[in-house]
Design a protein around this motif. Structure first.
Motif, mmCIF file in Angstrom:
data_model
loop_
_atom_site.group_PDB
_atom_site.id
_atom_site.type_symbol
_atom_site.label_atom_id
_atom_site.label_comp_id
_atom_site.label_asym_id
_atom_site.label_seq_id
_atom_site.Cartn_x
_atom_site.Cartn_y
_atom_site.Cartn_z
ATOM 1 N N MET A 177 -23.448 -73.031 6.333
ATOM 2 C CA MET A 177 -23.052 -74.386 6.044
ATOM 3 C C MET A 177 -23.673 -75.303 7.086
ATOM 4 O O MET A 177 -23.631 -75.034 8.269
ATOM 5 N N VAL A 178 -24.248 -76.412 6.654
ATOM 6 C CA VAL A 178 -24.896 -77.360 7.540
ATOM 7 C C VAL A 178 -23.896 -78.436 7.923
ATOM 8 O O VAL A 178 -23.244 -79.023 7.063
ATOM 9 N N ASN A 179 -23.763 -78.682 9.223
ATOM 10 C CA ASN A 179 -22.898 -79.757 9.687
ATOM 11 C C ASN A 179 -23.619 -81.082 9.562
ATOM 12 O O ASN A 179 -24.843 -81.142 9.663
ATOM 13 N N SER A 180 -22.873 -82.141 9.347
ATOM 14 C CA SER A 180 -23.455 -83.469 9.268
ATOM 15 C C SER A 180 -23.938 -83.881 10.651
ATOM 16 O O SER A 180 -23.154 -83.911 11.589
ATOM 17 N N PRO A 181 -25.236 -84.190 10.779
ATOM 18 C CA PRO A 181 -25.727 -84.596 12.090
ATOM 19 C C PRO A 181 -25.202 -85.987 12.451
ATOM 20 O O PRO A 181 -24.919 -86.800 11.585
ATOM 21 N N LYS A 182 -25.071 -86.217 13.759
ATOM 22 C CA LYS A 182 -24.656 -87.535 14.245
ATOM 23 C C LYS A 182 -25.864 -88.464 14.159
ATOM 24 O O LYS A 182 -26.969 -88.092 14.518
ATOM 25 N N THR A 183 -25.650 -89.659 13.677
ATOM 26 C CA THR A 183 -26.739 -90.623 13.592
ATOM 27 C C THR A 183 -26.178 -92.008 13.843
ATOM 28 O O THR A 183 -25.023 -92.288 13.537
ATOM 29 N N THR A 184 -27.002 -92.859 14.409
ATOM 30 C CA THR A 184 -26.574 -94.238 14.654
ATOM 31 C C THR A 184 -27.206 -95.185 13.653
ATOM 32 O O THR A 184 -26.946 -96.371 13.689
ATOM 33 N N MET A 185 -28.045 -94.689 12.774
ATOM 34 C CA MET A 185 -28.706 -95.549 11.788
ATOM 35 C C MET A 185 -27.695 -96.104 10.800
ATOM 36 O O MET A 185 -26.896 -95.374 10.254
ATOM 37 N N LYS A 186 -27.732 -97.396 10.571
ATOM 38 C CA LYS A 186 -26.824 -98.012 9.621
ATOM 39 C C LYS A 186 -27.319 -97.846 8.185
ATOM 40 O O LYS A 186 -26.555 -98.009 7.260
ATOM 41 N N GLU A 187 -28.570 -97.484 8.014
ATOM 42 C CA GLU A 187 -29.126 -97.312 6.669
ATOM 43 C C GLU A 187 -28.832 -95.929 6.090
ATOM 44 O O GLU A 187 -29.178 -95.640 4.958
ATOM 45 N N PHE A 188 -28.233 -95.088 6.881
ATOM 46 C CA PHE A 188 -28.030 -93.694 6.482
ATOM 47 C C PHE A 188 -26.613 -93.284 6.813
ATOM 48 O O PHE A 188 -26.129 -93.535 7.917
ATOM 49 N N GLU A 189 -25.926 -92.650 5.855
ATOM 50 C CA GLU A 189 -24.551 -92.233 6.100
ATOM 51 C C GLU A 189 -24.272 -90.940 5.357
ATOM 52 O O GLU A 189 -24.484 -90.852 4.144
ATOM 53 N N TRP A 190 -23.782 -89.935 6.077
ATOM 54 C CA TRP A 190 -23.332 -88.700 5.444
ATOM 55 C C TRP A 190 -22.011 -88.982 4.776
ATOM 56 O O TRP A 190 -21.109 -89.566 5.362
ATOM 57 N N LEU A 191 -21.862 -88.555 3.539
ATOM 58 C CA LEU A 191 -20.665 -88.829 2.765
ATOM 59 C C LEU A 191 -19.741 -87.629 2.738
ATOM 60 O O LEU A 191 -20.163 -86.485 2.929
ATOM 61 N N ASP A 192 -18.493 -87.883 2.472
ATOM 62 C CA ASP A 192 -17.484 -86.837 2.365
ATOM 63 C C ASP A 192 -17.895 -85.867 1.265
ATOM 64 O O ASP A 192 -18.394 -86.280 0.217
ATOM 65 N N ARG A 193 -17.667 -84.578 1.474
ATOM 66 C CA ARG A 193 -18.082 -83.572 0.495
ATOM 67 C C ARG A 193 -17.021 -83.278 -0.549
ATOM 68 O O ARG A 193 -17.204 -82.420 -1.396
ATOM 69 N N VAL A 194 -15.917 -83.984 -0.515
ATOM 70 C CA VAL A 194 -14.858 -83.762 -1.496
ATOM 71 C C VAL A 194 -15.372 -84.156 -2.885
ATOM 72 O O VAL A 194 -15.916 -85.234 -3.070
ATOM 73 N N LEU A 195 -15.187 -83.270 -3.841
ATOM 74 C CA LEU A 195 -15.674 -83.540 -5.190
ATOM 75 C C LEU A 195 -14.640 -84.215 -6.078
ATOM 76 O O LEU A 195 -14.985 -84.987 -6.956
ATOM 77 N N ILE A 196 -13.370 -83.879 -5.894
ATOM 78 C CA ILE A 196 -12.322 -84.527 -6.673
ATOM 79 C C ILE A 196 -11.169 -84.902 -5.753
ATOM 80 O O ILE A 196 -10.960 -84.287 -4.721
ATOM 81 N N ILE A 197 -10.462 -85.924 -6.144
ATOM 82 C CA ILE A 197 -9.242 -86.293 -5.450
ATOM 83 C C ILE A 197 -8.107 -85.619 -6.217
ATOM 84 O O ILE A 197 -8.010 -85.751 -7.438
ATOM 85 N N SER A 198 -7.256 -84.925 -5.509
ATOM 86 C CA SER A 198 -6.174 -84.202 -6.162
ATOM 87 C C SER A 198 -5.269 -85.168 -6.920
ATOM 88 O O SER A 198 -4.858 -86.192 -6.378
ATOM 89 N N PRO A 199 -4.923 -84.828 -8.151
ATOM 90 C CA PRO A 199 -3.977 -85.657 -8.895
ATOM 91 C C PRO A 199 -2.538 -85.416 -8.434
ATOM 92 O O PRO A 199 -1.622 -86.099 -8.879
ATOM 93 N N VAL A 200 -2.350 -84.451 -7.566
ATOM 94 C CA VAL A 200 -1.022 -84.106 -7.048
ATOM 95 C C VAL A 200 -0.987 -84.462 -5.566
ATOM 96 O O VAL A 200 -1.851 -84.053 -4.794
ATOM 97 N N LEU A 201 0.012 -85.234 -5.183
ATOM 98 C CA LEU A 201 0.216 -85.523 -3.769
ATOM 99 C C LEU A 201 0.983 -84.354 -3.177
ATOM 100 O O LEU A 201 1.910 -83.841 -3.806
ATOM 101 N N TYR A 202 0.596 -83.909 -1.975
ATOM 102 C CA TYR A 202 1.338 -82.812 -1.362
ATOM 103 C C TYR A 202 1.474 -83.059 0.124
ATOM 104 O O TYR A 202 0.672 -83.753 0.740
ATOM 105 N N ALA A 203 2.565 -82.509 0.657
ATOM 106 C CA ALA A 203 2.868 -82.708 2.069
ATOM 107 C C ALA A 203 3.620 -81.503 2.587
ATOM 108 O O ALA A 203 4.223 -80.748 1.821
ATOM 109 N N LEU A 204 3.602 -81.350 3.907
ATOM 110 C CA LEU A 204 4.377 -80.317 4.569
ATOM 111 C C LEU A 204 5.589 -80.969 5.221
ATOM 112 O O LEU A 204 5.474 -82.016 5.859
ATOM 113 N N CYS A 205 6.740 -80.357 5.040
ATOM 114 C CA CYS A 205 7.989 -80.851 5.606
ATOM 115 C C CYS A 205 8.591 -79.732 6.449
ATOM 116 O O CYS A 205 8.690 -78.596 5.990
#
Length: 144
Positions: A1-29
């Motif tokens: 797995m490749v880690n997102s490199p650190k960059t200061t360029m404003k023209e380039f941004e690594w995006l979150d790799r999440v493909l879907i947002i869960s339709p279920v909210l979950y939490a630990l209590c």
């Protein structure tokens, strides 16, 4: 797995790799008090039996509720138990992560998700539950 490199360029941004947002909210209590308070805050009316933090004899319990606004929430209840080894905590939270995943599949109408999708989904849920458990466990905070 490749880690997102650190960059200061404003023209380039690594995006979150999440493909879907869960339709279920979950939490630990971690406590009965917090569970009761959250049920009240969410305006979830439950029977006396469903208001129990843990099912008798269980190390953890995942409660699932359908909200008035059609949202579905899973509250994973697991008290801090210093008698449990880290492996027992990991195993228990992974078990509960599977219950959360099962609810997500049901809400999505997924009967047979891909095996890698399922594995990564359970891993992600388990990671978040474990992270929350250790973040909120004062005794284990320094060991992280």
């Amino acid at each position: 797995m490749v880690n997102s490199p650190k960059t200061t360029m404003k023209e380039f941004e690594w995006l979150d790799r999440v493909l879907i947002i869960s339709p279920v909210l979950y939490a630990l209590c971690l406590t009965q008090e917090a569970f009761t308070k959250e049920l009240k805050r969410l305006k979830i009316k439950v029977s006396q039996e469903d208001s129990l933090f843990l099912i008798k004899g269980a190390r953890a319990t995942t409660h699932t509720f359908a909200m008035d606004n059609d949202a579905v929430v899973c509250i994973v209840c697991m008290p801090i138990d210093l008698a449990l080894s880290e492996v027992e905590v990991y195993a228990t939270l992974t078990h509960e992560a599977v219950h959360v995943w099962q609810e997500i599949k049901q809400v999505l109408g997924e009967e047979k998700p891909g095996i890698e999708q399922e594995a990564y989904s359970i891993e992600s849920i388990a990671y978040r539950l474990m992270h929350s458990y250790y973040k909120n466990n004062k005794k284990l905070k320094g060991k992280g």
